[in-house]
Design a protein around this motif. Structure first.
Motif, mmCIF file in Angstrom:
data_model
loop_
_atom_site.group_PDB
_atom_site.id
_atom_site.type_symbol
_atom_site.label_atom_id
_atom_site.label_comp_id
_atom_site.label_asym_id
_atom_site.label_seq_id
_atom_site.Cartn_x
_atom_site.Cartn_y
_atom_site.Cartn_z
ATOM 1 N N TRP A 1 14.282 -2.615 -9.066
ATOM 2 C CA TRP A 1 14.061 -1.202 -9.284
ATOM 3 C C TRP A 1 13.873 -0.737 -10.854
ATOM 4 C CZ3 TRP A 1 13.195 2.973 -5.695
ATOM 5 C CH2 TRP A 1 12.873 2.510 -4.304
ATOM 6 N N TRP A 2 12.903 0.163 -10.903
ATOM 7 C CA TRP A 2 13.306 0.875 -12.100
ATOM 8 C C TRP A 2 14.108 1.934 -11.882
ATOM 9 C CZ3 TRP A 2 11.777 -0.327 -16.940
ATOM 10 C CH2 TRP A 2 10.842 -1.438 -16.959
ATOM 11 N N ASP B 1 -1.233 3.800 2.280
ATOM 12 C CA ASP B 1 -0.860 3.522 3.706
ATOM 13 C C ASP B 1 -0.779 5.184 4.172
ATOM 14 O OD1 ASP B 1 0.697 3.003 5.700
ATOM 15 O OD2 ASP B 1 2.561 2.100 4.710
ATOM 16 N N HIS C 1 4.226 7.634 -8.845
ATOM 17 C CA HIS C 1 5.394 7.504 -9.900
ATOM 18 C C HIS C 1 5.539 6.140 -10.656
ATOM 19 C CE1 HIS C 1 8.246 5.589 -7.505
ATOM 20 N NE2 HIS C 1 8.160 6.321 -6.347
ATOM 21 N N ILE D 1 0.846 -1.028 -0.021
ATOM 22 C CA ILE D 1 -0.125 -0.125 0.050
ATOM 23 C C ILE D 1 0.863 1.209 0.219
ATOM 24 C CG2 ILE D 1 -2.063 -0.921 0.995
ATOM 25 C CD1 ILE D 1 -1.235 -0.319 3.629
ATOM 26 N N TYR D 2 0.464 2.359 -0.785
ATOM 27 C CA TYR D 2 1.428 3.296 -1.225
ATOM 28 C C TYR D 2 1.221 4.427 -0.137
ATOM 29 C CZ TYR D 2 1.795 0.283 -5.083
ATOM 30 O OH TYR D 2 1.970 -0.770 -5.879
ATOM 31 N N TYR D 3 2.364 5.034 0.186
ATOM 32 C CA TYR D 3 2.356 6.321 0.897
ATOM 33 C C TYR D 3 1.509 7.537 0.173
ATOM 34 C CZ TYR D 3 5.631 4.498 4.314
ATOM 35 O OH TYR D 3 6.328 3.521 5.178
ATOM 36 N N ASP E 1 13.112 -2.859 -1.912
ATOM 37 C CA ASP E 1 13.439 -1.887 -0.720
ATOM 38 C C ASP E 1 12.666 -2.348 0.569
ATOM 39 O OD1 ASP E 1 11.069 -1.495 -2.303
ATOM 40 O OD2 ASP E 1 10.841 0.541 -1.613
ATOM 41 N N ILE E 2 11.404 -3.135 0.452
ATOM 42 C CA ILE E 2 10.763 -3.399 1.433
ATOM 43 C C ILE E 2 10.847 -4.759 2.058
ATOM 44 C CG2 ILE E 2 9.455 -1.165 1.637
ATOM 45 C CD1 ILE E 2 7.219 -2.566 0.323
ATOM 46 N N THR F 1 4.394 -2.023 -9.795
ATOM 47 C CA THR F 1 3.978 -2.986 -8.970
ATOM 48 C C THR F 1 2.370 -3.124 -9.204
ATOM 49 O OG1 THR F 1 5.496 -2.241 -7.401
ATOM 50 C CG2 THR F 1 4.032 -3.847 -6.555
ATOM 51 N N HIS G 1 10.495 -7.781 -6.520
ATOM 52 C CA HIS G 1 11.150 -7.148 -7.920
ATOM 53 C C HIS G 1 12.063 -6.004 -7.678
ATOM 54 C CE1 HIS G 1 8.643 -3.426 -8.049
ATOM 55 N NE2 HIS G 1 7.680 -3.841 -7.510
ATOM 56 N N GLY H 1 7.347 3.587 -10.057
ATOM 57 C CA GLY H 1 7.485 2.437 -9.307
ATOM 58 C C GLY H 1 6.289 1.935 -8.684
ATOM 59 N N HIS H 2 5.563 2.849 -8.357
ATOM 60 C CA HIS H 2 4.113 2.708 -7.865
ATOM 61 C C HIS H 2 3.205 1.789 -8.862
ATOM 62 C CE1 HIS H 2 4.844 6.122 -5.105
ATOM 63 N NE2 HIS H 2 5.192 5.200 -4.559
ATOM 64 N N TRP I 1 4.340 0.809 10.060
ATOM 65 C CA TRP I 1 4.406 -0.528 9.492
ATOM 66 C C TRP I 1 3.594 -1.678 10.033
ATOM 67 C CZ3 TRP I 1 5.856 -2.280 4.865
ATOM 68 C CH2 TRP I 1 6.810 -1.608 4.300
ATOM 69 N N TYR J 1 -3.111 -6.404 4.453
ATOM 70 C CA TYR J 1 -3.452 -7.707 3.545
ATOM 71 C C TYR J 1 -4.410 -8.463 4.273
ATOM 72 C CZ TYR J 1 1.206 -6.061 1.903
ATOM 73 O OH TYR J 1 2.322 -5.359 1.373
ATOM 74 N N GLY K 1 8.488 -4.305 -3.849
ATOM 75 C CA GLY K 1 9.772 -3.879 -4.242
ATOM 76 C C GLY K 1 10.915 -4.365 -3.345
HETATM 77 N N1 MSP Z 1 3.946 2.172 2.443
HETATM 78 C C1 MSP Z 1 4.950 1.518 2.343
HETATM 79 C C2 MSP Z 1 4.393 -0.125 1.958
HETATM 80 C C3 MSP Z 1 3.566 -0.626 3.135
HETATM 81 S S1 MSP Z 1 3.254 -2.124 2.465
HETATM 82 C C4 MSP Z 1 2.389 -2.796 3.674
HETATM 83 C C5 MSP Z 1 5.914 1.911 1.078
HETATM 84 N N2 MSP Z 1 5.282 2.883 0.274
HETATM 85 S S2 MSP Z 1 5.984 3.436 -0.993
HETATM 86 O O1 MSP Z 1 4.826 4.281 -1.492
HETATM 87 O O2 MSP Z 1 7.119 4.050 -0.611
HETATM 88 O O3 MSP Z 1 5.773 2.565 -2.167
HETATM 89 C C6 MSP Z 1 6.849 1.532 -2.046
HETATM 90 C C7 MSP Z 1 6.936 0.454 -3.047
HETATM 91 O O4 MSP Z 1 6.642 1.323 -4.575
HETATM 92 C C8 MSP Z 1 7.836 -0.454 -3.410
HETATM 93 O O5 MSP Z 1 8.008 -1.405 -2.541
HETATM 94 C C9 MSP Z 1 7.780 -0.737 -4.770
HETATM 95 O O6 MSP Z 1 6.638 -1.491 -5.093
HETATM 96 C C10 MSP Z 1 7.282 0.633 -5.699
HETATM 97 N N3 MSP Z 1 8.473 1.558 -6.023
HETATM 98 C C11 MSP Z 1 8.784 2.721 -5.634
HETATM 99 N N4 MSP Z 1 9.836 3.122 -6.385
HETATM 100 C C12 MSP Z 1 10.243 2.013 -7.288
HETATM 101 C C13 MSP Z 1 11.059 1.933 -8.103
HETATM 102 N N5 MSP Z 1 11.901 2.866 -8.763
HETATM 103 N N6 MSP Z 1 11.128 1.006 -9.111
HETATM 104 C C14 MSP Z 1 10.035 -0.160 -8.833
HETATM 105 N N7 MSP Z 1 9.386 -0.027 -7.865
HETATM 106 C C15 MSP Z 1 9.484 0.916 -6.637
HETATM 107 O O7 MSP Z 1 6.945 1.599 0.959
#
Ligand code: MSP
Length: 644
Positions: free
Chosen positions: A292-293, A51, A20, A12-14, A263-264, A26, A290, A22-23, A229, A236, A261
C-alpha cells in the motif's frame, strides 16, 4: 520473460469515487511492465477497466442523486482521463456494465448452475455491508467483521451458492506445487495459512433484487443479481474473448501477471482460482500483490483527508516524474510512503541533478565543441580504460534491468540505470572535455562526448517504459525514434553527422521553500560542555566489528504458543532463510511485521527460547513501555545488507 506472450491486468476499479494514487499506482505499474515487455519484443496485451456493479456504486449513486448507470458513466470518464494523462497504453478498457461482459457472465453462471457447481439454499448468518460479504458466526472477531472490523448484520436469506468449499484441498495443493502462482511468496503463505486453518465456505454469489438491484441478473432466477466479485473477476477473461473469440483467448490466457493490491488477495487467490477450476479454465500464471501507499506512515483514507490526488501531482511535477517516483520508491510487495518532501528530494537528486544535468551538459558541449553535429569516431572509441569501464557499467544496467523485470524488482533496475547515469557524470570529470577542447584534442573530445551520448541513449531506452515522454524528447535530440531491443547492447547507434537537437531542461529543479526555523528560547539552551564525554562500558572498534549486523526481510510471523510476548519470525537474510524469536508480541501483530525490513545481530549464537530455535536477535529501540523496531531509511535492493 521466457513467455511467448505477455498479458498483464490491473484490478478493475470501483466507480463510486474519483481515482486516487493507489489506483494510479497499479495502473502505472502495469503500464511500465507492458512497456518493458514491448521493448523486449514480447507480444503484449494490457487490460484495465472499471467495476461498475454492486452496493458501493449503488450507494454512491443514491448519495449523488443519480441512477447507478449515470454514476458509472460520470465516474468512468475520470479514470479514462487520468489514464490518458498518465500516458497509460492499455490495449483495452473493460466496463462491467458493457454487454460483451454481461452476456458471458450469464453464460458462465448458467453453465455452473447446470453442472450443480451453483445451488440454491437458505442462508442464516452475518453480513458486512462494507465488505459486501457473508461470514459464519465462528469467523467474526469480537462479534465484528473479520476483514474490516466493522459491525455486521444478522441476516436470513435465500441465495445461490458456488461450491467453493469442495476445492479447498485442491487449491492448497495447487499453491504448494506452483510457487509462481501467488507472488511475493509471503503472500502465498498468507493464503495458505488461511486455507489450512479455516474451513472454506461455499461462496454466496447472488443478492436478492429486493435488497440490491444493481447487478447482472442471474440467468436462472430473475429475482436475483450476481454478487459483484463473481461478476468482476470474470472481466479478465471476458475482455479477451472467452467463449466468443477462441483465437484471441488462447493467445492471451492464462495471464502472465495479474496485479493487485494486498487488500484483494483473498478474492484473487481463493475465489478466482476456484471459479476458474470449476469452469475448467487454466489459472493465471501469477497473481502479484503489491503493498500500500501510505501518507507518511498513515493509511490513506478519505476521512483523514490524506489521500493523494494523482492529477494534482502531475500538474505540479509532470507525468514522467510522477511515474518515476512511484516505480522507484516502492519495493514491490512492501508498503511505501508517499510524501511530497520525499518526492521532491528524489526528483531533484535523480532527475534534475543526475539525469537532467547530464543531458544538458552533453547537448551543450556537443553544441560548443562539435557545432551540434554528432562527431565521427573511430573503431577504437572503447579502447581506453575509462571508456571501457563506463560502457561496462551501462551494459550492467541493461542486464540488471532485464533481471529486475523478471524478478519484479523494478526499483532495483532503476537504481542500476541511475548508477550508469552517475558514471557518465564522473566520466566527464575524469576526461574533462572542456580541457581537451582547449588543448585542441578534437578527436578525443569527439570520443568523450560520443560515449556520453551513447550511454545516455541506452539509459533513456531503459527508462523509456517509465518516462516515455521525457525519454522520447531525449532520444529525439540524438535523432532517434522509439528504443529497440537490439540496440541496447550495440555501441555506435547514433549516426555521425546527426544534427543534435536541444530538448531544453528536461527536469527543472524544484526549489523547496525553507522551513522557517523557530527561535529557540535562550533559557532552555544547554551550554555546550567542554568537559570530555563520560562513556560507560566502553568497547573498542574491534568489539563493534565483531558484531555482525544485517538487514533482514520478514517473510512470515506468528505467535509462539503459550508465550504472550513472543513472536516467531521466518526471515530472509540475503540468500539465507532463518528463524528468529522476538519478544515484541505486545507491540506488533504478526501482520504488521510481514514484509518489513529489520536489523538483526546475525552472528549471535543460536539458542532455544521456549523450546523454539532462534537464529539471531532483532534490534529495537525501547523507552519506558514503548518499543519500536529498528528499520532502514528507504529501501535496499535485497536483504542481508551490512549495517555499519
Ligand atoms: N473493484 C475491486 C477490484 C475488482 S478486480 C476484479 C476493487 N476496486 S478498488 O477501486 O477498491 O481498487 C482496489 C485497488 O486499488 C487495490 O487492489 C490496489 O490495486 C489499488 N489501491 C487502492 N488503494 C491503494 C493504496 N493506498 N496503495 C496502493 N494501491 C491501493 O477493489
Amino acid at each position: 520473460m521466457a513467455d511467448k506472450n505477455y498479458y498483464v491486468t490491473t484490478p478493475i476499479y470501483y466507480v463510486n469515487d474519483k481515482p486516487h494514487i493507489g489506483h494510479a499506482y497499479t495502473t502505472i505499474l502495469a503500464d511500465v511492465l507492458a512497456n518493458y515487455h514491448r521493448l523486449l519484443g514480447t507480444p503484449t496485451y494490457f487490460l484495465t477497466g472499471t467495476d461498475e456493479h454492486g452496493q458501493k456504486v449503488q450507494q454512491a449513486a443514491d448519495k449523488n442523486g443519480l441512477t447507478p448507470q449515470q454514476q458509472c458513466d460520470q465516474t468512468v470518464v475520470r479514470f479514462q482521463e487520468l489514464w490518458k494523462r498518465l500516458e497509460i497504453t492499455n490495449d483495452d478498457f473493460i466496463r462491467t456494465t458493457e454487454e460483451r461482459h454481461k452476456v458471458i457472465v450469464q453464460e458462465v453462471l448458467q453453465d455452473l448452475y447446470d453442472r450443480d457447481e451453483i445451488y440454491r439454499a437458505e442462508y442464516e448468518g452475518w453480513y458486512c455491508v462494507g465488505c459486501e460479504r457473508f461470514f459464519a458466526e465462528k469467523d467474526l472477531v469480537d462479534g465484528n467483521c473479520p476483514e474490516c472490523g466493522r459491525k455486521v448484520d444478522a441476516i436470513v436469506e435465500t441465495n445461490y451458492f458456488f461450491r467453493m468449499s469442495k476445492y479447498q484441498d485442491w487449491l492448497i495443493e495447487y499453491i504448494e506445487t506452483h510457487p509462481e502462482f501467488i507472488q511475493p511468496d509471503f503472500r502465498a503463505n498468507e493464503t495458505l495459512g488461511f486455507l489450512k486453518t479455516k474451513t472454506l465456505q461455499d461462496l454466496c454469489i447472488s443478492r436478492p433484487k429486493a435488497r440490491l438491484a444493481w447487478g447482472i441478473e442471474l440467468p436462472f432466477d430473475k429475482d436475483f443479481v450476481t454478487y459483484v466479485w463473481f461478476d468482476a473477476l470474470l472481466n479478465y477473461i471476458t475482455a479477451i474473448g472467452y467463449k466468443r473469440d477462441d483465437e484471441k483467448f488462447e493467445k492471451w490466457w492464462p495471464a502472465t501477471h495479474q496485479l493487485i493490491g494486498k487488500d484483494i488477495l483473498t478474492t484473487h487467490t481463493v475465489y478466482w482460482p476456484t471459479m476458474l477450476k470449476a469452469m475448467n479454465v487454466p489459472l493465471p500464471k501469477t497473481v502479484f500483490a503489491h503493498g500500500w501507499w501510505l501518507t507518511g506512515r498513515t493509511k490513506m483514507s478519505k476521512s483523514l483527508g490524506n489521500v493523494v490526488n494523482p492529477m494534482e501531482m502531475v500538474d505540479r511535477y509532470g507525468v514522467d516524474a510522477f511515474r518515476y517516483f512511484l516505480i522507484a520508491e516502492m519495493t514491490l510487495g512492501q508498503d511505501a510512503s508517499f510524501t511530497e518532501e520525499a518526492f521532491i528530494r528524489r526528483y531533484n537528486s535523480d532527475l534534475a541533478n543526475d539525469l537532467g544535468n547530464l543531458m544538458s551538459r552533453t547537448v551543450n558541449m556537443l553544441g560548443r565543441y562539435c557545432d551540434s553535429i554528432f562527431p565521427t569516431i573511430g573503431k577504437n572509441a572503447l579502447d581506453g580504460a575509462p571508456e571501457k569501464e563506463l560502457w561496462d557499467t551501462v551494459q550492467q544496467a541493461v542486464i540488471e534491468m532485464e533481471k529486475a523485470i523478471d524478478t519484479m524488482c523494478l526499483n532495483g533496475g532503476l537504481t542500476a540505470v541511475l548508477t550508469a547515469v552517475r558514471k557518465v557524470n564522473q566520466y566527464f570529470e575524469i576526461k574533462q572535455p572542456w580541457t581537451q577542447a582547449k588543448e585542441g584534442k578534437t578527436e578525443e573530445v569527439g570520443i568523450t562526448l560520443a560515449l556520453a551520448a551513447e550511454s545516455l541513449r541506452v539509459c533513456a531506452a531503459l527508462l523509456y517504459p517509465v518516462m516515455p515522454e521525457k525519454m522520447s524528447a531525449l532520444r529525439t535530440a540524438f535523432g532517434l525514434g522509439k528504443p529497440e531491443l537490439n540496440q541496447l547492447r550495440t555501441f555506435g547507434v547514433i549516426k555521425a553527422g546527426t544534427p543534435i537537437g536541444n530538448p531544453g531542461i528536461l527536469f527543472p529543479r524544484v526549489e523547496v521553500e525553507k522551513v522557517e526555523e523557530k527561535p529557540v528560547s535562550k533559557k532552555k539552551e544547554k551550554p555546550v560542555s567542554t568537559e570530555p564525554v563520560k562513556i560507560e562500558g566502553v568497547i573498542t572498534y574491534d568489539d563493534v566489528m565483531n558484531v555482525k549486523l544485517r538487514t533482514a526481510k520478514v517473510l512470515e510471523a506468528e505467535k509462539v504458543e503459550g508465550a504472550d510476548k513472543l513472536l516467531k519470525l521466518q526471515i530472509e537474510v540475503g540468500e539465507e532463510k532463518r528463524q528468529l524469536i522476538a519478544g515484541i508480541a505486545l507491540h506488533y501483530t504478526p501482520e504488521q511485521l510481514i514484509g518489513k525490513t529489520i536489523v538483526i545481530v546475525a552472528n549471535l549464537k543460536p539458542a532455544k527460547i521456549r523450546g523454539v530455535e532462534s537464529q539471531g536477535m532483532l534490534l529495537c529501540a525501547s523507552i519506558g513501555d514503548q518499543l519500536k523496531l529498528i528499520t532502514v531509511d528507504g529501501e535496499l535492493p535485497a536483504s542481508g545488507a551490512v549495517v555499519k
